[in-house]
Design an enzyme around this catalytic site. Structure first.
Site, PDB file in Angstrom:
ATOM      1  N   GLY A  15       0.771  -1.244   0.000  1.00 36.37           N
ATOM      2  CA  GLY A  15       0.000   0.000   0.000  1.00 36.37           C
ATOM      3  C   GLY A  15       0.792   1.278   0.000  1.00 36.37           C
ATOM      4  O   GLY A  15       0.231   2.333   0.290  1.00 36.37           O
ATOM      5  N   ARG A  17       2.669   2.706  -2.628  1.00 35.01           N
ATOM      6  CA  ARG A  17       2.787   3.490  -3.854  1.00 35.01           C
ATOM      7  C   ARG A  17       1.831   2.952  -4.912  1.00 35.01           C
ATOM      8  O   ARG A  17       1.257   1.868  -4.772  1.00 35.01           O
ATOM      9  CB  ARG A  17       4.227   3.472  -4.388  1.00 35.01           C
ATOM     10  N   ASP A  64       7.995  -8.274   4.096  1.00 34.47           N
ATOM     11  CA  ASP A  64       8.345  -9.010   2.883  1.00 34.47           C
ATOM     12  C   ASP A  64       7.204  -9.988   2.628  1.00 34.47           C
ATOM     13  O   ASP A  64       7.084 -11.014   3.294  1.00 34.47           O
ATOM     14  CB  ASP A  64       9.658  -9.755   3.077  1.00 34.47           C
ATOM     15  N   ASN A  91      -3.128  -6.340  -2.723  1.00 35.83           N
ATOM     16  CA  ASN A  91      -2.684  -5.570  -3.873  1.00 35.83           C
ATOM     17  C   ASN A  91      -1.261  -5.891  -4.321  1.00 35.83           C
ATOM     18  O   ASN A  91      -0.920  -5.678  -5.476  1.00 35.83           O
ATOM     19  CB  ASN A  91      -2.768  -4.075  -3.548  1.00 35.83           C
ATOM     20  N   SER A 139      -5.247  -8.798 -12.804  1.00 41.18           N
ATOM     21  CA  SER A 139      -4.777  -8.070 -13.982  1.00 41.18           C
ATOM     22  C   SER A 139      -5.460  -8.646 -15.210  1.00 41.18           C
ATOM     23  O   SER A 139      -5.829  -9.829 -15.234  1.00 41.18           O
ATOM     24  CB  SER A 139      -3.258  -8.221 -14.143  1.00 41.18           C
ATOM     25  N   TYR A 152       3.587 -13.896 -14.541  1.00 45.37           N
ATOM     26  CA  TYR A 152       2.672 -12.883 -14.016  1.00 45.37           C
ATOM     27  C   TYR A 152       1.247 -13.174 -14.468  1.00 45.37           C
ATOM     28  O   TYR A 152       0.312 -13.190 -13.660  1.00 45.37           O
ATOM     29  CB  TYR A 152       3.128 -11.504 -14.493  1.00 45.37           C
ATOM     30  N   ALA A 154      -0.076 -16.033 -15.617  1.00 48.75           N
ATOM     31  CA  ALA A 154      -0.591 -17.305 -15.111  1.00 48.75           C
ATOM     32  C   ALA A 154      -1.013 -17.201 -13.653  1.00 48.75           C
ATOM     33  O   ALA A 154      -2.057 -17.740 -13.249  1.00 48.75           O
ATOM     34  CB  ALA A 154       0.465 -18.398 -15.278  1.00 48.75           C
ATOM     35  N   ILE A 185      -1.753   0.626 -16.108  1.00 45.58           N
ATOM     36  CA  ILE A 185      -1.878   1.762 -15.196  1.00 45.58           C
ATOM     37  C   ILE A 185      -0.511   2.434 -15.064  1.00 45.58           C
ATOM     38  O   ILE A 185       0.489   1.763 -14.796  1.00 45.58           O
ATOM     39  CB  ILE A 185      -2.366   1.307 -13.808  1.00 45.58           C
TER      40      ILE A 185
END
Length: 250
Positions: A15, A17, A64, A91, A139, A152, A154, A185
């Site tokens: 969260g 950026r 992490d 996110n 996405s 990414y 998959a 984006i």
């Protein structure tokens, strides 16, 4: 019609950026108490300061998200600091692009397993609140072939499927689960900001593929997340909402 999250407790992973920051700030502006986590301490503290300006409780911690124990610990600490959890927004992304061990490992550990682990850790707290909402950030790469960024794409597809399974499993507990699939984006320091500098052809080709004629803004994703987490979406669960300016129509 205003969306209010007054006295609600919201946790946003990744969260500090970009999309995550926009989501966290939107919830804070709507009256929520907000916790964020990220790896980088500097941007984390900067965004924490912005959240505090809205007057609600705030909590920020370095984490992490590829570390399962760290994810579980963070969610517990966030719940304790805020006084509970009503909404979880997963996110964070490792953006594993290369079709190699490293690309797959970071995508699986951050984009998928961090979402799974954060959900597991948050569920008892959301249940205690009487129900709530989980929103995953997927996405459009998870909805079509992604030869350039295979891991990414998959893993984002797996997150979309997990959304449907969670939505079915948690409905009886009054917990709605949805995901948002953003298109391209652009924000300072983000992937498309970098591509504009180091791969202008890819940037321009992608831009030309968007019927709306521009890249999306993080705030445009945040608005949809707030809707899905709000009572206005009380009859929506297990769904993925594409927010891409028509990019997938090309």
């Amino acid at each position: 019609m205003n969306i209010s999250f007054k006295n609600k407790n919201v946790v946003v992973t990744g969260g500090s950026r970009g999309i995550g920051r926009a989501i966290a700030l939107a919830f804070a502006a709507a009256g929520a108490n907000v916790s964020i986590c990220a790896r980088g301490a500097e941007k984390l503290r900067e965004t924490e300061g912005e959240l505090k300006q809205h007057g609600g409780k705030t909590h920020a911690a370095t984490c992490d998200l590829a570390d399962g124990a760290a994810v579980t610990r963070y969610v517990g600490e966030a719940g304790a600091a805020l006084g509970g959890i009503d909404v979880l927004v997963n996110n964070a992304s490792g953006f594993g692009a290369g079709d190699d061990e490293a690309g797959w490992a970071i995508s699986i550990n951050v984009d998928l397993m961090a979402s799974v682990r954060a959900s597991h850790a948050a569920l008892p707290l959301i249940e205690r609140a009487g129900g709530g909402s989980i929103v995953h950030i997927s996405s459009i790469a998870g909805l079509h072939s992604s030869a350039r960024i295979a891991p990414y794409g998959a893993v984002k597809a797996a997150l979309i499927q997990y959304t449907t399974s969670q939505g079915a499993a948690l409905a009886a507990k009054k917990i709605r689960v949805n995901s948002v699939a953003p298109g391209s984006i652009e924000f300072p320091g983000g992937v498309w900001d970098q591509r504009k500098r180091d791969n202008r052809k890819l940037y321009d080709d992608t831009l030309h593929s968007i019927p709306w004629g521009r890249m999306g803004l993080p705030e445009e994703i945040a608005s949809v997340v707030l809707f899905l987490a709000s009572d206005l979406a009380s009859w929506i669960t297990g769904q993925t909402l594409v927010v891409d300016g028509g990019q997938m129509l090309s």
